[in-house]
Design an enzyme around this catalytic site. Structure first.
Site, short mmCIF file in Angstrom:
data_model
loop_
_atom_site.label_atom_id
_atom_site.label_comp_id
_atom_site.label_asym_id
_atom_site.label_seq_id
_atom_site.Cartn_x
_atom_site.Cartn_y
_atom_site.Cartn_z
N HIS A 126 2.10 40.77 -7.73
CA HIS A 126 0.64 40.79 -7.89
C HIS A 126 0.25 41.55 -9.16
CE1 HIS A 126 -3.60 41.14 -6.33
NE2 HIS A 126 -3.56 42.17 -7.16
N GLU A 127 0.82 42.72 -9.34
CA GLU A 127 0.46 43.54 -10.50
C GLU A 127 0.96 42.93 -11.81
OE1 GLU A 127 -1.81 45.50 -9.77
OE2 GLU A 127 -1.39 45.65 -7.63
N CYS B 217 -7.58 42.27 -3.77
CA CYS B 217 -7.40 43.08 -4.98
C CYS B 217 -8.58 44.04 -5.07
CB CYS B 217 -7.34 42.17 -6.21
SG CYS B 217 -7.10 43.06 -7.76
N HIS C 132 -1.34 40.44 -13.22
CA HIS C 132 -2.47 40.99 -13.97
C HIS C 132 -2.19 41.00 -15.47
CE1 HIS C 132 -5.63 42.54 -11.29
NE2 HIS C 132 -4.68 42.86 -10.42
#
Length: 137
Positions: A127-128, A86, A131
């Site tokens: 992945h995003e 990241c 967040h």
């Protein structure tokens, strides 16, 4: 405007809030920042530039896709483990990712969309979206 990448794990661990039309500048800043980091980044969530909003940008094919308030509504039964990095963190960490995901979201014009993503594109989006929940790989 290109923004500095946030590396503060306390900030990154905070949950994001839904975005609305008042966040258009955040979308543009996110696009500018990911393009400025194109050599090492294929996806970026708004909290990576200091905005706790549910907005992400992902390189899908050769274009950047903006997703506002994305929600995974379906995922494949198949998954795999992989190491990810990241831009906000150093090193890599092992994560579990689904082979395909279907996502409902608003595009940059705030029109409702639903799309299925597979393989690496699905991995980027997962992945995003992590967040937004304060999940740091």
């Amino acid at each position: 405007m290109v923004k500095e990448i946030v590396r503060d794990t306390f900030f990154l661990s905070q949950k994001s809030e839904p975005a609305d039309k008042k966040d258009v500048q955040v979308i543009q800043n996110l696009l500018d920042t990911i393009k400025a980091n194109a050599d090492c980044c294929v996806g970026m969530a708004a909290n990576m530039i200091g905005e706790c909003k549910m907005i992400l940008v992902a390189l899908i094919g050769k274009r950047y896709l903006v997703m506002v308030n994305p929600k995974i509504v379906a995922k494949s039964s198949q998954f795999y483990e992989i190491e990810e990095g990241c831009l906000s963190l150093s090193g890599q960490r092992k994560v579990k990712r689904y082979k395909s995901v279907t996502v409902e979201f608003l595009d940059r014009n705030f029109k409702t969309k639903k799309q299925t993503f597979k393989d690496f594109e699905a991995q980027i989006i997962q992945h995003e979206i992590d967040h937004f929940s304060g999940i740091i790989i």
